[in-house]
Design an enzyme around this catalytic site. Structure first.
Site: not given
Length: 443
Positions: A169, A245, A366
């Site tokens: 990721e 995450h 993000c």
């Protein structure tokens, strides 16, 4: 340097990310792509005005008609979209996602001070856990190569094998600690599960998207030494509470990690290893740990307290960039007021309105990819992607010209939306000097 993702023209609330509470809870609401892009640009401009180096990472072509064709839909572009809307609307929604805006997932970056060959290394993330994100990495690789197009300074690696055992990721599960950005640092890889070693626990409700094996592979590709790497497992219990995450529960910068008490398994050992390895490289690791009694995991997920940007000002003081949702959460805001007056490493908090991104599950962290660059490397970056007052004005005009101010699921089947997106991106490649990074050709 922070590279923020420019929100794409198809920004919508598809609710595609299982395990991301905000994404799921706002599913099917109407979105405002124009407002989303402008909110992101405003953050980029504000950081530039504060004296930080700021760059832009371009969005991707959506709807991804090629992906739909690979799933068996045939005909003209309009026919493909119409068939997908009629027969498999979830697939059209997935192929229309603007999720590449969250550039923390685009890749993992290792600065030249850490790598064996003295170059900055990039590995595009395969994002294998979610279909709508797994289709991003080919374009991501092309865009990164156009931004960092100098083999003397930059090395690019393809995404890891697109299987669950190597789920990667990107920088959302990677942090780097260092005394100075140009000094050798300690790269911190956080994983949710091991694919091949059953001794590691795993979450029970939501998927663990990053594997230990993927993190290890990236470290090998980048030529990182054992002395400069720490691996830590994310707490499975917090993954099951919506911490999909690591950047939803921890953020690091320089010598400081700001994290929740429940972020990791074996926290004491993790912190001790970070302290020991950073000390060997001349640094002094500092943990700013948020007690669960003051801020619960639920509070952290709702407010995105840790999905913040931790930045070092020119005078050495640290600034925390948080979303408006932190100010709207009484416990979180109370904690932040205490934090900035307690003499901790974090001396100031600034709040930004990123509601359009936040409702889809992505906060300030993000939206950005951090790249540590030496002066010669900075000079080798494609100048077209470096934020300036002129570029900010140009991109706002570009957004006004090409973006809609409302988008709902039924709009995704409109063939005009694809034309609008391609026209916008064709113009953007010229603005950002990216060359032929998109596979489509305008008729």
């Amino acid at each position: 340097m922070n590279f923020d993702g420019l929100v794409g023209p198809t920004h919508n609330y598809g609710g595609l990310s299982y395990g991301n509470v905000a994404s799921q809870s706002n599913s099917q609401q109407g979105s405002n792509p124009k407002e989303a892009a402008k909110q992101g640009l405003a953050k980029m401009k504000a950081l530039m005005d504060m004296g930080f180096q700021q760059g832009v990472l371009a969005p991707q072509e959506r709807p991804d008609v090629a992906a739909l064709r690979s799933l068996g839909f045939a005909g003209t572009d309009a026919q493909v979209m119409a068939k997908a809307a009629k027969e498999a609307m979830p697939l059209l929604a997935a192929c229309s996602s603007a999720s590449s805006m969250w550039t923390a997932n685009s890749c993992t970056v290792s600065p030249s001070a850490d790598t064996a060959d003295g170059r900055v290394h990039f590995t595009a993330a395969n994002l294998n856990c979610k279909f709508h994100r797994s289709i991003e990495h080919p374009t991501t690789s092309r865009v990164l190569a156009a931004m960092f197009n100098n083999a003397e300074h930059f090395a690019h690696h393809a995404a890891l094998p697109a299987v669950g055992q190597f789920g990667d990721e990107g920088a959302a599960n990677h942090t780097r600690f260092c005394k100075g950005y140009g000094d050798a640092g300690v790269e911190f890889f956080v994983f949710g599960r091991s694919a091949f070693d059953s001794r590691y626990p795993a979450p029970q409700r939501y998927p663990a998207r990053q594997t230990l094996e993927a993190s290890q592979a990236v470290a090998r590709l980048h030529g990182l030494s054992e002395a400069g790497v720490v691996y830590a497992q994310q707490n499975p219990a917090v993954i099951d509470q919506g911490v999909f995450h690591n950047d939803v529960i921890a953020v690091g910068n320089g010598e400081v990690m700001f994290h929740h008490q429940d972020a990791f398994l074996h926290t004491e050992q993790v912190l001790a290893e970070l302290q020991e390895k950073l000390a060997a490289r001349g640094g002094q690791f500092q943990s700013v740990c948020v007690p669960r009694e003051q801020v619960t995991v639920e509070d952290a997920v709702k407010s995105y307290l840790f999905n913040s940007q931790l930045l070092t000002r020119a005078d050495g003081s640290m600034l925390l960039i948080v979303p408006e949702e932190c100010r709207n959460n009484g416990r979180v805001w109370s904690y932040l007021q205490q934090l900035t007056t307690s003499g901790s490493a974090i001396g100031e908090v600034q709040v930004f309105d990123l509601k359009q991104s936040m409702q889809n599950g992505g906060g300030p962290a993000c939206l950005r990819l951090r790249v540590a660059l030496k002066q010669a490397e900075l000079a080798a970056v494609n100048p077209g992607v470096v934020m300036s007052n002129a570029l900010y004005a140009t991109l706002n005009t570009w957004v006004d010209k090409h973006y809609r101010d409302r988008l709902v699921e039924t709009d995704l089947a409109d063939p005009q939306l694809l034309i609008e997106c391609r026209t916008a991106l064709d113009e953007l490649t010229q603005i950002l000097k990216l060359g032929a990074v998109y596979p489509f050709q305008l008729n």
